[in-house]
Each structure stands twice: as structure tokens, then as C-alpha cells.
Design a protein around this motif. Sequence first.
Motif, PDB file in Angstrom:
ATOM      1  N   GLY A   1       0.714  -1.222   0.033  1.00 56.98           N
ATOM      2  CA  GLY A   1      -0.022  -0.189   0.029  1.00 56.98           C
ATOM      3  C   GLY A   1       1.056   1.150   0.129  1.00 56.98           C
ATOM      4  O   GLY A   1       1.962   1.174   0.156  1.00 56.98           O
ATOM      5  N   LYS A   2       0.301   2.302   0.009  1.00 59.69           N
ATOM      6  CA  LYS A   2       0.702   3.649   0.007  1.00 59.69           C
ATOM      7  C   LYS A   2       1.516   3.914   1.284  1.00 59.69           C
ATOM      8  O   LYS A   2       0.981   3.573   2.389  1.00 59.69           O
ATOM      9  CB  LYS A   2       0.061   4.773  -0.559  1.00 59.69           C
ATOM     10  CG  LYS A   2       0.068   5.382  -1.852  1.00 59.69           C
ATOM     11  CD  LYS A   2      -0.501   6.565  -1.808  1.00 59.69           C
ATOM     12  CE  LYS A   2       0.229   7.233  -3.229  1.00 59.69           C
ATOM     13  NZ  LYS A   2       0.461   8.735  -3.110  1.00 59.69           N
ATOM     14  N   ASN A   3       2.780   4.354   1.372  1.00 58.49           N
ATOM     15  CA  ASN A   3       3.367   4.959   2.382  1.00 58.49           C
ATOM     16  C   ASN A   3       3.179   6.448   2.820  1.00 58.49           C
ATOM     17  O   ASN A   3       3.138   7.238   1.754  1.00 58.49           O
ATOM     18  CB  ASN A   3       4.793   4.484   2.384  1.00 58.49           C
ATOM     19  CG  ASN A   3       5.484   4.743   3.538  1.00 58.49           C
ATOM     20  OD1 ASN A   3       5.736   5.751   4.171  1.00 58.49           O
ATOM     21  ND2 ASN A   3       6.582   3.637   3.733  1.00 58.49           N
ATOM     22  N   TRP A   4       2.881   6.491   4.078  1.00 54.53           N
ATOM     23  CA  TRP A   4       2.925   8.039   4.377  1.00 54.53           C
ATOM     24  C   TRP A   4       3.672   9.022   3.904  1.00 54.53           C
ATOM     25  O   TRP A   4       3.622   9.924   3.573  1.00 54.53           O
ATOM     26  CB  TRP A   4       2.633   8.446   5.665  1.00 54.53           C
ATOM     27  CG  TRP A   4       3.719   7.919   6.813  1.00 54.53           C
ATOM     28  CD1 TRP A   4       4.065   6.761   7.170  1.00 54.53           C
ATOM     29  CD2 TRP A   4       5.110   8.612   7.119  1.00 54.53           C
ATOM     30  NE1 TRP A   4       5.323   6.749   7.888  1.00 54.53           N
ATOM     31  CE2 TRP A   4       5.730   7.847   7.814  1.00 54.53           C
ATOM     32  CE3 TRP A   4       5.457  10.105   6.508  1.00 54.53           C
ATOM     33  CZ2 TRP A   4       7.095   8.381   8.350  1.00 54.53           C
ATOM     34  CZ3 TRP A   4       6.744  10.525   7.112  1.00 54.53           C
ATOM     35  CH2 TRP A   4       7.208   9.764   8.131  1.00 54.53           C
TER      36      TRP A   4
ATOM     37  N   ASP B   1       5.261   8.786   0.896  1.00 53.87           N
ATOM     38  CA  ASP B   1       4.866   9.212  -0.557  1.00 53.87           C
ATOM     39  C   ASP B   1       4.171  10.433  -0.537  1.00 53.87           C
ATOM     40  O   ASP B   1       4.205  10.992  -1.655  1.00 53.87           O
ATOM     41  CB  ASP B   1       4.214   8.025  -1.209  1.00 53.87           C
ATOM     42  CG  ASP B   1       4.970   6.686  -1.053  1.00 53.87           C
ATOM     43  OD1 ASP B   1       6.232   6.822  -1.019  1.00 53.87           O
ATOM     44  OD2 ASP B   1       4.520   5.528  -1.322  1.00 53.87           O
ATOM     45  N   GLU B   2       3.175  10.744   0.456  1.00 56.12           N
ATOM     46  CA  GLU B   2       2.484  11.858   0.490  1.00 56.12           C
ATOM     47  C   GLU B   2       3.102  13.226   0.815  1.00 56.12           C
ATOM     48  O   GLU B   2       2.223  14.338   0.795  1.00 56.12           O
ATOM     49  CB  GLU B   2       1.258  11.712   1.318  1.00 56.12           C
ATOM     50  CG  GLU B   2       0.513  10.220   1.161  1.00 56.12           C
ATOM     51  CD  GLU B   2      -0.616  10.118   2.086  1.00 56.12           C
ATOM     52  OE1 GLU B   2      -1.215  10.892   2.589  1.00 56.12           O
ATOM     53  OE2 GLU B   2      -0.715   8.878   2.461  1.00 56.12           O
TER      54      GLU B   2
END
Length: 365
Positions: free
Chosen positions: A2-5, A7-8
Motif C-alpha cells: 500500500g501507499k506509505n505516508w 509518499d504523500e
Amino acid sequence: MGKNWKDEISTPALVINYDIMQKNIETMLKFTKENKVNLRPHTKTHKCPVIAKEHLEIAKRLNAENKGICVARIGEAEIFAQHGFDDILIANQVIEPNQMKRLIELNKTFSVKVCVDYEKNIVDLNNLASKENVKMEVVMEVDVGLGRNGVQPGEPALKIAKLIKKQPNLDLIGLQGYEGHLTAIKDPEILKRKAEECMQKLVDTRDILNKNGFKIDYLTAGNTVSYKYSGKVDGITELQTGTYIFNDEHYYRVSPEFDMAVTILGTVTNNPGNRYYTIDAGLKAATNDNGNPIFKDYPKCKIRVMTEEHSIIRASPKDNFEIGQKLELYPSHICTTVNLYDFFTVVKDGEIIAKWDILARGKNY
Ligand SMILES: Cc1ncc(COP(=O)(O)O)c(C=O)c1O
């Protein structure tokens, strides 16, 4: 995956691990509660009204005394007053004439106490206060050994206290003693002895004053290293610690009871070869007055050079970074590093939960 924090987030960024911050606050509040002293947190570390409010909520839950805040500068006092804080101690002197005027102005609406230690400053503050028909509380700073601010303990302090008493618009409410010269002491026995000696100077000065007609019982002191001894000295009524809330690499070595709650997030931007990499976090992302920041997950990876926008790092043979990879670093001096950023990104359980503005950053004028 899943997306990692990470990346945001646009880097360089300042990231709070909420749970660690909360635990640090609880650790300090449990100490102050156990030792029956007030905690007046020094907000110069986070400069963020939302965090000061969060601190109050945690204190309420623990039923611990968390009365008032400290700031370092008049500009910080203005920001915290605008955001609902009405019991502020500027744990410093305000000497510059424009700043004195702003202090008196603030005291028309809020209770903003200031440290005093110098005759002319005391008379000037009183004159300005009486012109504006303002009464304000002052705390006399006593030099307990740091050699930075404060009057000498004992008779010199009594002389200044008598001068304050003569000023109709100033009210001397207590004494401050900041034992900042003890923060590098690693040996607990030496630290304990020195902290007790420093605090005794404050207590003895209070006794001399009270024998001479004063009624002082408010004694405020402490830092994130020696608090555990200073806060136990009979007569000390308040701790004004700040760094504990986040801690940093420098203080972690002497106060490991506070885990490091803030990291700098940077991105790998180049790989010049031979295990060297470039990241986008340089001196505009982290100060290095207490040494270079260190890597959170790669203890053998070291910063070799910090320039304005970049740091050049040397990785261990095992660390193979990719360009674009995001790395976390622990600041070596959290208070000066926070001052570089507009906001914190707050992470809890691997999710970004908030963005908190650092409203008092740069307000040191
Ligand atoms: C006057 C004063 N009080 C308290 C503190 C808080 O110390 P620490 O951040 O180590 O808790 C400082 C730190 O600079 C200070 O200058």
C-alpha cells in the motif's frame, strides 16, 4: 504494498510521530505530578499553539498541573496570546525599547510576565507601564551558574528586588534560575549534585528576600536534562522544560527517557558513486550547531557535508538507496531546526493525521 505516508509528503519536511510526542508529554507530567510542581512548558521548542493546547488536554487527562507556558521572545508571546494563552512567562529579558512597548501593550489584555535582572530595564518597564496605566508581574532571574542572564544570588538579588518593590506598576512574583550549563553532564551523581547546588542558590535567595519583607514562593527552573533533580529540590515550585516534548539526537544521549518524536524527511536526489548519495535536506532543513543529524533507520550512514539545499551522505556497504527514496533523520538540535519550517506533518499509526502550523517560527524579534 500500500501507499506509505512518506509518499504523500513533499520534502524536506518535519514529521511528528504523535504517539512518541504524547508519551514524552506524559512522562514529564507524571514526574511533575509526582513531585508536586507545576509544569509550565517552554514552547520555544515547538512554537506551535496547537501543540500547547494538546499538552493541556493531556495534563487534564492525567490530572497534572500545567499552568501557563513559557516563551523565549515577545514575538512568540504575541502569537500564543492571539491563540488563547493568557498566562505567559517570557523566560528572558525584554530590553529593546520597541519590544518593551509591545510587552506593556500585551499586558493590557493578557498576563505576560517577563524576567528582569537589570536596574534600567526595571525602571523603564515601570515608566512605560505607568504611562499606559498597566500593572504587570515580573520574575527576577537569578544566575545559578550559567553566566548568561540573571542577577547574582544573595545580596545583589536583594538589591534588585528592593528596586522592583519601589516600582508601583511592577509586581515581583517569583524567581527564575535556569541551569542550562548542566545539560552536557552524563554522570547522574555529578548532575544531581550540581542541579541541587544551582537550585539551592535560588532557594537561599528566596529566603533572604523573605527575611527582608518579601513574600516569594514561586521558584521556576529546569531543563530537559537536570529536571529530574532540580524538580525534587524542596522549594522549587515549577519546571519550565521544553525539549522533552520532541527530544533530539543531542539530548537523547543524556535524557533517553524521552524518545525522539520528530524526524526530518528527505529524498535521495543523486548517487555520485562510491557509496555517496545526495539528499535534498541541507542547512535550510536542519541546523547542525549540535552536530549533524543522524539517520533513523540507517545508523551507519553518515552525513559528510551539509550545504544550503543538500547533504552529501556516505552509506554503509549494506545500504543501497534508490534515487527518489525517502529517508528520515533525527535532528541534532530540535529547537533551531523547528524554526526553519512553516508546519509539522503529524503521523500516527502510519497515517498522516494533521498538519500543524508553526506560527511562532521566526518570531524572535
Ligand atoms: C530560560 C530557559 N528555561 C528553560 C529552557 C528549557 O530547557 P530545555 O529545552 O532543555 O528543556 C530553556 C532552554 O533554552 C531556557 O533558555
